[in-house]
Design a protein around this motif. Structure first.
Motif, PDB file in Angstrom:
ATOM      1  N   LEU A 107      50.634  36.588  43.764  1.00 39.89           N
ATOM      2  CA  LEU A 107      49.975  35.605  42.908  1.00 39.89           C
ATOM      3  C   LEU A 107      49.209  34.618  43.777  1.00 39.89           C
ATOM      4  N   LYS A 108      47.985  34.318  43.387  1.00 44.51           N
ATOM      5  CA  LYS A 108      47.225  33.280  44.092  1.00 44.51           C
ATOM      6  C   LYS A 108      47.047  32.075  43.183  1.00 44.51           C
ATOM      7  N   ALA A 109      46.743  30.940  43.780  1.00 47.09           N
ATOM      8  CA  ALA A 109      46.492  29.744  42.979  1.00 47.09           C
ATOM      9  C   ALA A 109      45.300  30.002  42.061  1.00 47.09           C
ATOM     10  N   PRO A 110      45.409  29.688  40.774  1.00 43.70           N
ATOM     11  CA  PRO A 110      44.321  29.985  39.828  1.00 43.70           C
ATOM     12  C   PRO A 110      43.019  29.274  40.200  1.00 43.70           C
ATOM     13  N   ASP A 111      41.909  29.992  40.006  1.00 40.20           N
ATOM     14  CA  ASP A 111      40.579  29.428  40.252  1.00 40.20           C
ATOM     15  C   ASP A 111      39.984  28.778  39.015  1.00 40.20           C
ATOM     16  N   ASN A 112      40.542  29.084  37.832  1.00 42.40           N
ATOM     17  CA  ASN A 112      39.996  28.552  36.591  1.00 42.40           C
ATOM     18  C   ASN A 112      41.112  28.496  35.552  1.00 42.40           C
ATOM     19  N   HIS A 113      40.833  27.905  34.415  1.00 39.48           N
ATOM     20  CA  HIS A 113      41.871  27.739  33.402  1.00 39.48           C
ATOM     21  C   HIS A 113      42.292  29.070  32.791  1.00 39.48           C
ATOM     22  N   MET A 114      41.383  30.072  32.816  1.00 43.18           N
ATOM     23  CA  MET A 114      41.739  31.386  32.298  1.00 43.18           C
ATOM     24  C   MET A 114      42.782  32.047  33.190  1.00 43.18           C
ATOM     25  N   GLN A 115      42.640  31.905  34.497  1.00 42.39           N
ATOM     26  CA  GLN A 115      43.641  32.457  35.415  1.00 42.39           C
ATOM     27  C   GLN A 115      44.972  31.731  35.278  1.00 42.39           C
ATOM     28  N   HIS A 140      38.443  51.536  36.318  1.00 44.18           N
ATOM     29  CA  HIS A 140      37.538  50.679  37.077  1.00 44.18           C
ATOM     30  C   HIS A 140      38.302  49.546  37.756  1.00 44.18           C
ATOM     31  N   LEU A 141      37.791  49.143  38.910  1.00 45.40           N
ATOM     32  CA  LEU A 141      38.388  48.047  39.662  1.00 45.40           C
ATOM     33  C   LEU A 141      38.162  46.714  38.957  1.00 45.40           C
ATOM     34  N   GLY A 142      38.997  45.738  39.316  1.00 41.84           N
ATOM     35  CA  GLY A 142      38.898  44.432  38.688  1.00 41.84           C
ATOM     36  C   GLY A 142      37.581  43.724  38.921  1.00 41.84           C
ATOM     37  N   TRP A 143      36.922  44.022  40.065  1.00 40.10           N
ATOM     38  CA  TRP A 143      35.657  43.353  40.361  1.00 40.10           C
ATOM     39  C   TRP A 143      34.435  44.220  40.056  1.00 40.10           C
ATOM     40  N   GLN A 156      38.398  40.690  36.798  1.00 35.95           N
ATOM     41  CA  GLN A 156      39.245  39.907  37.687  1.00 35.95           C
ATOM     42  C   GLN A 156      38.917  38.416  37.661  1.00 35.95           C
ATOM     43  N   TYR A 157      37.854  38.040  37.001  1.00 37.21           N
ATOM     44  CA  TYR A 157      37.607  36.620  36.729  1.00 37.21           C
ATOM     45  C   TYR A 157      38.822  35.995  36.052  1.00 37.21           C
ATOM     46  N   TYR A 158      39.546  36.786  35.266  1.00 34.16           N
ATOM     47  CA  TYR A 158      40.669  36.283  34.472  1.00 34.16           C
ATOM     48  C   TYR A 158      42.019  36.404  35.187  1.00 34.16           C
ATOM     49  N   TRP A 159      42.073  37.066  36.348  1.00 30.74           N
ATOM     50  CA  TRP A 159      43.353  37.439  36.941  1.00 30.74           C
ATOM     51  C   TRP A 159      43.651  36.664  38.220  1.00 30.74           C
ATOM     52  N   PRO A 160      44.781  35.980  38.294  1.00 30.16           N
ATOM     53  CA  PRO A 160      45.143  35.217  39.500  1.00 30.16           C
ATOM     54  C   PRO A 160      45.833  36.102  40.537  1.00 30.16           C
ATOM     55  N   ASP A 172      45.760  38.051  44.432  1.00 32.04           N
ATOM     56  CA  ASP A 172      45.231  37.790  45.777  1.00 32.04           C
ATOM     57  C   ASP A 172      44.610  39.027  46.413  1.00 32.04           C
ATOM     58  N   SER A 173      44.400  40.075  45.641  1.00 32.71           N
ATOM     59  CA  SER A 173      43.893  41.335  46.176  1.00 32.71           C
ATOM     60  C   SER A 173      42.970  41.979  45.145  1.00 32.71           C
ATOM     61  N   ASP A 174      42.084  42.847  45.646  1.00 30.79           N
ATOM     62  CA  ASP A 174      41.232  43.595  44.725  1.00 30.79           C
ATOM     63  C   ASP A 174      41.875  44.906  44.300  1.00 30.79           C
ATOM     64  N   ARG A 175      43.141  45.120  44.676  1.00 33.28           N
ATOM     65  CA  ARG A 175      43.837  46.372  44.332  1.00 33.28           C
ATOM     66  C   ARG A 175      44.415  46.279  42.920  1.00 33.28           C
ATOM     67  N   CYS A 176      43.526  46.217  41.955  1.00 34.31           N
ATOM     68  CA  CYS A 176      43.907  46.183  40.543  1.00 34.31           C
ATOM     69  C   CYS A 176      42.886  47.002  39.773  1.00 34.31           C
ATOM     70  N   ILE A 177      43.338  47.634  38.688  1.00 35.42           N
ATOM     71  CA  ILE A 177      42.530  48.668  38.060  1.00 35.42           C
ATOM     72  C   ILE A 177      42.851  48.756  36.572  1.00 35.42           C
ATOM     73  N   THR A 178      41.843  49.016  35.771  1.00 33.46           N
ATOM     74  CA  THR A 178      42.019  49.188  34.324  1.00 33.46           C
ATOM     75  C   THR A 178      41.793  50.644  33.945  1.00 33.46           C
ATOM     76  N   ALA A 179      42.764  51.221  33.234  1.00 28.58           N
ATOM     77  CA  ALA A 179      42.577  52.525  32.598  1.00 28.58           C
ATOM     78  C   ALA A 179      42.091  52.271  31.180  1.00 28.58           C
ATOM     79  N   TRP A 180      40.925  52.803  30.844  1.00 27.38           N
ATOM     80  CA  TRP A 180      40.274  52.611  29.539  1.00 27.38           C
ATOM     81  C   TRP A 180      40.396  53.930  28.797  1.00 27.38           C
TER      82      TRP A 180
END
Length: 291
Positions: A253-261, A222-225, A146-150, A152-160
């Motif tokens: 969408l939240k305001a990006p914290d870094n250039h990757m977001q 796994h969760l984004g964080w 989630q460092y890369y994702w703009p 506004d919530s931690d409700r995000c998940i990756t299926a690997w």
């Protein structure tokens, strides 16, 4: 005496015909017990057995591999790459090519599992990503996606989703159990620094690392964080993995914290507006829970 090849028995022939007629299934529900949802809530990840069978993985995996090879732009020899680029070959949003890969990414089984684990009313697609760790490919340094994702919530998940079994020498994904609540390291992208600092912090605070092989058909979520990493591929076979990243259907969408977001906003959520639900043609709803 010449070797004789015997025709299959009537019973074996019927079994072969039945197997051939069995449809590929990526939409039927995968049952989750309340204990598994509680485990995910506690640990920030879970590994599930037999999500797909060998035929299904072969059916879709051949096309995923073909497109990954065709669309990959990495031309630098492995030994000359950065730590990040040694970790894997990656191609994103393969679903936009249509065909079998879109069918797989839009499958309801994975999306239904993601919805249940996130405990939301439904999920949208953030993006997909093939991750192929080449023979002799390096480590995947410790990081949180989630460092890369703009978002506004931690409700995000990756299926690997490994497209083959992943023994220890192939570099299975490894998770720091319970680390999704830790804020240290959330400002670090994948790098030598993230591997050193995050691993040191995880060990200092006693977060156990779960670093076990994956059986064929086993899938992790796994969760984004949730902090995670992977070892090098010491085998002579590519570690072929397809991932699908889901987010709560109502995430904003939240305001990006870094250039990757900022780059992720421009690339994977084009047209989305800060403070509004990320409802764009690239972020369709893939599953909604029954009322």
């Amino acid at each position: 005496m010449p070797t004789r090849i015997h025709a299959p028995s009537m019973r074996a022939s019927a079994f072969i015909r039945a197997r051939a007629a069995m449809p590929i299934d990526i939409d039927s529900p995968y049952p989750l017990a309340p204990e598994q949802i509680a485990q995910f809530r506690r640990d920030g990840f879970i590994k599930l057995k037999d999500v797909f069978d060998a035929d299904t993985l072969r059916h879709y995996g051949e096309e995923i591999t073909r497109l990954t090879i065709a669309l990959n732009t990495q031309t630098v020899p492995l030994e000359e790459r950065s730590t990040y680029d040694k970790a894997f070959l990656q191609v994103m949003n393969l679903w936009t090519q249509g065909g079998l890969v879109k069918e797989f990414v839009f499958g309801k089984r994975l999306a239904g599992i993601a919805t249940a684990l996130l405990e939301t009313k439904g999920v949208r697609l953030y993006h997909d990503q093939s991750l192929y760790k080449e023979p002799n490919g390096g480590i995947t340094p410790a990081h949180a996606d989630q460092y890369y994702w703009p978002l506004d919530s931690d409700r995000c998940i990756t299926a690997w989703v490994p497209l083959q079994a992943v023994p220890q020498d192939m570099g299975p994904l490894a998770f720091f159990a319970g680390s999704q609540h830790v804020e240290f390291g959330r400002d670090l992208g994948i790098s030598d620094e993230s591997e050193r600092a995050i691993t040191q912090n995880m060990e200092a605070h006693g977060f156990p690392i779960v670093d076990a092989p994956f059986d064929l058909g086993e899938v992790s979520f796994h969760l984004g964080w949730t902090f995670h990493r992977a070892g090098p591929n010491r085998s002579q076979t590519p570690r072929s993995v397809m991932t699908v990243i889901y987010m709560d259907r109502d995430v904003r969408l939240k305001a990006p914290d870094n250039h990757m977001q900022q780059n992720d906003w421009d690339t994977w959520c084009p047209g989305a507006k800060i403070g509004e639900i990320i409802d764009t043609p690239k972020n369709p709803v893939l599953f909604e829970a029954a009322a």
